[in-house]
Design a protein around this motif. Sequence first.
Motif, PDB file in Angstrom:
ATOM      1  N   TRP A   1       5.024 -21.224  -3.107  1.00 22.13           N
ATOM      2  CA  TRP A   1       4.040 -20.381  -2.435  1.00 22.13           C
ATOM      3  C   TRP A   1       2.711 -20.395  -3.185  1.00 22.13           C
ATOM      4  CZ3 TRP A   1       1.564 -15.700  -3.826  1.00 22.13           C
ATOM      5  CH2 TRP A   1       0.923 -15.043  -2.789  1.00 22.13           C
TER       6      TRP A   1
ATOM      7  N   ALA B   1       0.604 -16.848   4.155  1.00 23.06           N
ATOM      8  CA  ALA B   1       1.835 -16.464   4.837  1.00 23.06           C
ATOM      9  C   ALA B   1       3.036 -16.615   3.911  1.00 23.06           C
ATOM     10  CB  ALA B   1       2.031 -17.310   6.089  1.00 23.06           C
ATOM     11  N   SER B   2       4.073 -15.849   4.178  1.00 20.58           N
ATOM     12  CA  SER B   2       5.295 -15.941   3.393  1.00 20.58           C
ATOM     13  C   SER B   2       6.020 -17.249   3.685  1.00 20.58           C
ATOM     14  CB  SER B   2       6.218 -14.763   3.719  1.00 20.58           C
ATOM     15  OG  SER B   2       7.463 -14.922   3.086  1.00 20.58           O
TER      16      SER B   2
ATOM     17  N   THR C   1       8.964 -17.466   4.294  1.00 22.47           N
ATOM     18  CA  THR C   1      10.061 -17.214   5.225  1.00 22.47           C
ATOM     19  C   THR C   1       9.935 -18.091   6.468  1.00 22.47           C
ATOM     20  OG1 THR C   1       8.761 -15.381   6.153  1.00 22.47           O
ATOM     21  CG2 THR C   1      10.439 -14.842   4.501  1.00 22.47           C
TER      22      THR C   1
ATOM     23  N   THR D   1       0.538 -14.705   9.913  1.00 20.48           N
ATOM     24  CA  THR D   1       0.732 -14.386   8.498  1.00 20.48           C
ATOM     25  C   THR D   1       1.348 -13.002   8.333  1.00 20.48           C
ATOM     26  OG1 THR D   1      -1.084 -15.815   7.790  1.00 20.48           O
ATOM     27  CG2 THR D   1      -0.466 -14.017   6.312  1.00 20.48           C
TER      28      THR D   1
ATOM     29  N   SER E   1       5.045 -12.968   9.282  1.00 26.21           N
ATOM     30  CA  SER E   1       5.922 -13.681   8.343  1.00 26.21           C
ATOM     31  C   SER E   1       6.477 -12.744   7.275  1.00 26.21           C
ATOM     32  CB  SER E   1       5.160 -14.834   7.685  1.00 26.21           C
ATOM     33  OG  SER E   1       4.191 -14.361   6.749  1.00 26.21           O
ATOM     34  N   TYR E   2       5.767 -11.637   7.007  1.00 26.11           N
ATOM     35  CA  TYR E   2       6.234 -10.637   6.050  1.00 26.11           C
ATOM     36  C   TYR E   2       7.014  -9.510   6.725  1.00 26.11           C
ATOM     37  CZ  TYR E   2       3.245 -12.819   2.544  1.00 26.11           C
ATOM     38  OH  TYR E   2       2.674 -13.711   1.677  1.00 26.11           O
TER      39      TYR E   2
ATOM     40  N   SER F   1      13.387 -10.589   6.025  1.00 26.38           N
ATOM     41  CA  SER F   1      13.650  -9.899   4.758  1.00 26.38           C
ATOM     42  C   SER F   1      13.364 -10.832   3.583  1.00 26.38           C
ATOM     43  CB  SER F   1      15.108  -9.429   4.713  1.00 26.38           C
ATOM     44  OG  SER F   1      15.991 -10.530   4.791  1.00 26.38           O
TER      45      SER F   1
ATOM     46  N   ALA G   1      10.591 -11.335   2.027  1.00 29.71           N
ATOM     47  CA  ALA G   1       9.390 -12.111   2.313  1.00 29.71           C
ATOM     48  C   ALA G   1       8.354 -12.069   1.193  1.00 29.71           C
ATOM     49  CB  ALA G   1       8.747 -11.620   3.606  1.00 29.71           C
ATOM     50  N   ARG G   2       8.399 -11.042   0.359  1.00 30.31           N
ATOM     51  CA  ARG G   2       7.350 -10.879  -0.649  1.00 30.31           C
ATOM     52  C   ARG G   2       7.423 -11.989  -1.689  1.00 30.31           C
ATOM     53  NH1 ARG G   2       6.837  -4.911  -2.980  1.00 30.31           N
ATOM     54  NH2 ARG G   2       5.073  -6.002  -3.958  1.00 30.31           N
ATOM     55  N   ARG G   3       6.250 -12.511  -2.044  1.00 31.34           N
ATOM     56  CA  ARG G   3       6.150 -13.558  -3.054  1.00 31.34           C
ATOM     57  C   ARG G   3       5.125 -13.133  -4.108  1.00 31.34           C
ATOM     58  NH1 ARG G   3      10.104 -15.197  -1.272  1.00 31.34           N
ATOM     59  NH2 ARG G   3      10.545 -14.878  -3.476  1.00 31.34           N
TER      60      ARG G   3
END
Length: 456
Positions: free
Chosen positions: A98, A145-146, A148, A201, A204-205, A209, A211-213
Amino acid sequence: MTASPSTALPDGSRPLQRWRGLIGRDTNVVIASVIVTNLLRAISTVILTRLLVPEIFGMSGIIGAISFAAAMASDLGFQAFVVRHQDGDKPEFLDTVWTIAVIRAAVLTTTLAVLATPIANILAKPELAPLIALSSLSFVIEGLASLTLLTAIRNRQLIRLSLLELSVLAVQIVVGIVLAYLWRNIWALLVALLISSILKTALSYIIFSGARRRIAFDRGYARDLWHFARYVTGSSIITLILLQSDKLVLARLMPLEDFGLYILAGNLVAAPLAFTTAYASRVLYPAYAQLWRDGVGDLCRQFYAKRWGPSLLYSFAAGGLIGSAPLVIAVLYDPRYAGASLYLQLLALNPFFALASNSANEALTATGRIEATLQASISKLVWLAIAAPIGFVFGGEIGLVAAIGLMEVPALLVKWIQMHRAALLRLGYEILFLSAGAAGILIGAVVNWLLIDSLG
């Protein structure tokens, strides 16, 4: 032995479970998603062509070609890398990928913003400079964007991913139509694009689940990405030349009105191409990659068993598009756009061969033969270098378009050779798929001949 009440299923629930299983199959999800996507785009195009003049589509096509060129020139193959890597679910791995993706996006946005005016001047379309600069924001927006959006493919969450993408597309279409009705200019399409990027974007969060980076950099994972991406990047740069050189050259040579017709034909061709890409990358590749990780040996049987039905149906439909292209244009658009039919017939040759080519590519990539993608792209480049000038000399712009339409043929032949060496090829099946396409061309031409006069 009688099932206990707690485990026995009511008779009415069994058909429901069968329907859920049918709907949830990867192939069916991709097919349904592509159908709905292209239906939405077709409706959007039909409405927009009545609100906007052909020149607007020419401008939109140039901006899209420039953005695609920037993306492909810096392509690192994030999706294939995440899906295939053994550590593709680990937070440290995803954080590193990411972080690299965000840096790439920021560089792309900055570069395009700075070069917007020189690019517009080279194309002899200086009025496009502010549009090019603003469109570059989509890179940094979607770059945030995540991941995911990628791990959803690895984890077979295709229904959720497809619903996300369809929702974003629907919002873009609605906003674009409303703004086109109010403004009647290119800014309507550009603003709609940026709004859809922001929504994608955000979702995507929200939708997935985990999804946080966070910003992170692991040298080992970065090294793995580089070893993987060196083939992907080289292939993508060649693909950039192959897929966008026609647009950039024709954008320089053609008036915006004629170029708009060419872009509309290309947009229609994008419908079958979208299926070949989605089916190969979201259904075949994850399945083959999983078999490769599990050490399963009989990939050839799995390869054709997975794509047998879709390949027959798709080939027939792709052939039908070639045969009935004038009818398709007449049904969808008003007479101002009739000139797009010949472009459509020629460009539709590309998707005619694309499913066989993309399916072969994913099988080779999943088994570790990543260099096949680069080799196939080189074969396309050689074809373009020889056929495009010859086509242009003898046929002008139409000859150039014909050379572009046939570009997938040498790549398919290269992949067949590689598949034969890897014991993955059954040539009889491939010929059968192409025969179904030839039947589609014939039937499409007959239907076109019978109905086209009634729409004249």
